[in-house]
Design a protein around this motif. Structure first.
Motif, PDB file in Angstrom:
ATOM      1  N   GLU A 185       2.549   1.536  -3.372  1.00  0.00           N
ATOM      2  CA  GLU A 185       1.594   1.533  -4.480  1.00  0.00           C
ATOM      3  C   GLU A 185       1.878   0.395  -5.457  1.00  0.00           C
ATOM      4  O   GLU A 185       1.980   0.576  -6.670  1.00  0.00           O
ATOM      5  CB  GLU A 185       1.602   2.893  -5.189  1.00  0.00           C
ATOM      6  CG  GLU A 185       1.212   4.046  -4.264  1.00  0.00           C
ATOM      7  CD  GLU A 185       1.240   5.399  -4.952  1.00  0.00           C
ATOM      8  OE1 GLU A 185       1.773   5.489  -6.087  1.00  0.00           O
ATOM      9  OE2 GLU A 185       0.741   6.364  -4.364  1.00  0.00           O
TER      10      GLU A 185
ATOM     11  N   ASP B 208       0.851  -3.643  -6.864  1.00  0.00           N
ATOM     12  CA  ASP B 208      -0.363  -4.424  -7.083  1.00  0.00           C
ATOM     13  C   ASP B 208      -0.248  -5.830  -6.496  1.00  0.00           C
ATOM     14  O   ASP B 208      -1.067  -6.694  -6.772  1.00  0.00           O
ATOM     15  CB  ASP B 208      -0.723  -4.493  -8.567  1.00  0.00           C
ATOM     16  CG  ASP B 208       0.207  -5.399  -9.373  1.00  0.00           C
ATOM     17  OD1 ASP B 208       1.274  -5.776  -8.842  1.00  0.00           O
ATOM     18  OD2 ASP B 208      -0.123  -5.712 -10.526  1.00  0.00           O
TER      19      ASP B 208
ATOM     20  N   ARG C 291       0.825  -1.208   0.000  1.00  0.00           N
ATOM     21  CA  ARG C 291       0.000   0.000   0.000  1.00  0.00           C
ATOM     22  C   ARG C 291       0.857   1.255   0.000  1.00  0.00           C
ATOM     23  O   ARG C 291       0.576   2.211  -0.730  1.00  0.00           O
ATOM     24  CB  ARG C 291      -0.930  -0.025   1.208  1.00  0.00           C
ATOM     25  CG  ARG C 291      -2.071  -1.040   1.051  1.00  0.00           C
ATOM     26  CD  ARG C 291      -2.837  -1.265   2.326  1.00  0.00           C
ATOM     27  NE  ARG C 291      -4.046  -2.065   2.082  1.00  0.00           N
ATOM     28  CZ  ARG C 291      -4.793  -2.602   3.025  1.00  0.00           C
ATOM     29  NH1 ARG C 291      -4.457  -2.444   4.308  1.00  0.00           N
ATOM     30  NH2 ARG C 291      -5.870  -3.301   2.715  1.00  0.00           N
TER      31      ARG C 291
END
Length: 398
Positions: free
Chosen positions: A329, A331, A326
């Motif tokens: 950033e 995936d 998180r």
């Protein structure tokens, strides 16, 4: 030397069945209910009970045999140079060895161990773009290495950051490893980087390599980087009162590394918990470095923080997965639909005193890794580096 791992050549469907425990990587719900995960074309498409999911048409079936599935671990702080080789320790194959420690994603904090590393603006930009391109094209063992992290110098101007971002550079190397060591200059350049979508990290603590220097709380707070790199020192930590001041004075990421001060790591963890800011804590190794290369460094951090920091093991794993994903950033790092199908499959080590994997980690033992999967592709099976697991998964159809 580990070379580029094969990628899927056509439509793929992975089914992992008979899972004993699913660790989500998310602090808000670290354990998921289910015994099966389905991934198609490298992305997670379903999590739940085997009887409720569509598992037809699988190209790969993994029989988990009651083991634990967690997101692939993320090392938030590495110093790569050229593929799976680093010249400072003349180490070959360290990325592949980390894969055997469950690490499927790495974040560069600067390619600072390059012999003759250029300090002029043209040279440092060229090297960053080269590293970004090289590790985009080459994935040692399948590991995702996010590299191309220039170390900023005082001569840089805003246009340099715009140019780097346009070329695909998304990271800055540790602020403080180059000529920029003061708060005002660092803050200005960090602002330029942020404007163009480049994430920043700062060296925290005493000098680690020739050319670095002391970066204390005043510089850290004024620079306002996205991540406070190795707040527990790399290797030398700041005094406790300065660490507390940093934790309380900013809301940025608090990175704890294996190659730092363990007591300071536990002190930082305690402050973050007191503040209700556990989501800010992320983990790295700061390797390769003078302390060497630690293929099990992230697992060791998870175990140390759980056992000595009195942190539930399922929560400690979140610091090495979802928290980092998180903040960075990414995936990956979370077991949820739509995320990359990057997993580490584990069980408690043979003869551990723990009743199960979570209990064994909280007692300070390392788990045994039976398999790693990246983008839905099985990359390794029984780890050559961890203790042998009590149970191991197996590929039963492909």
């Amino acid at each position: 030397m580990a070379h580029d791992a094969p990628q899927a050549t056509g439509p793929s469907k992975l089914v992992i069945r008979n899972i004993g425990l699913i660790l989500s990587g998310a602090l808000e719900k670290p354990i998921l209910d289910g015994d099966t995960i389905v991934a198609e074309n490298g992305k997670i498409t379903a999590i739940g009970r085997f009887k409720d999911l569509n598992t037809e048409g699988a190209t790969t079936i993994v029989e988990a045999n009651g083991t634990t599935v967690a997101p692939g671990l993320i090392d938030s702080h590495v110093h790569p140079v050229a593929g799976d080789w680093t010249p400072r320790q003349n180490q070959i194959g360290w990325i592949d060895s980390n894969l055997h420690g469950g690490v499927t994603t790495m974040i560069s904090a600067g390619e600072v161990h390059m012999p003759g590393r250029p300090r002029d603006v043209v040279g440092l930009k060229a090297m960053a773009i080269f590293a970004q391109r090289a590790f985009w094209n080459l994935r040692p063992g399948g590991v995702k290495v996010h590299a191309g992290a220039p170390v900023i110098e005082c001569e840089m101007v805003e246009e340099d950051f715009k140019e780097l971002a346009a070329a695909g550079v998304k990271l800055l190397g540790e602020v403080g490893l180059g000529g920029v060591k003061d708060g005002p200059t660092a803050r200005k350049m960090v602002g330029w980087a942020r404007k163009y979508g480049i994430q920043s990290t700062i060296h925290t603590g005493g000098p680690s390599i020739p050319g670095s220097g002391l970066i204390d709380k005043d510089v850290v707070l004024e620079a306002d980087t996205d991540v406070v790199g190795h707040i527990n020192g790399g290797h030398t930590a700041l005094p406790d009162d300065q660490i507390r001041c940093i934790c309380e004075g900013c809301k940025r990421g608090l990175e704890l590394v294996h190659n730092g001060n363990e007591r300071s790591a536990l002190f930082t963890l305690r402050i973050a918990r007191e503040m209700g800011d556990l989501h800010r804590v992320i983990l790295g190794t700061d390797a390769p470095a003078g302390s060497g290369v630690q293929p099990l460094g992230i697992l060791r951090m998870v175990s140390m923080l759980s056992s000595l920091g009195d942190l539930p093991a399922e929560v400690a794993f979140c610091l090495a997965t979802g928290n980092t994903a998180r903040m960075r950033e990414l995936d990956c790092g979370l077991i949820e639909v739509g995320r990359s199908a990057d997993f580490v499959i584990m069980d408690k080590a043979q003869h551990s005193a723990g009743k199960n994997i979570l209990d064994s980690v909280q007692l300070g033992d390392l788990p045994g890794i039976g398999m790693t999967i990246i983008d839905g592709i099985v990359r390794t099976q029984r780890s050559r580096n961890t203790p042998p697991a009590g149970r191991v998964p197996e590929v039963v159809a492909k």
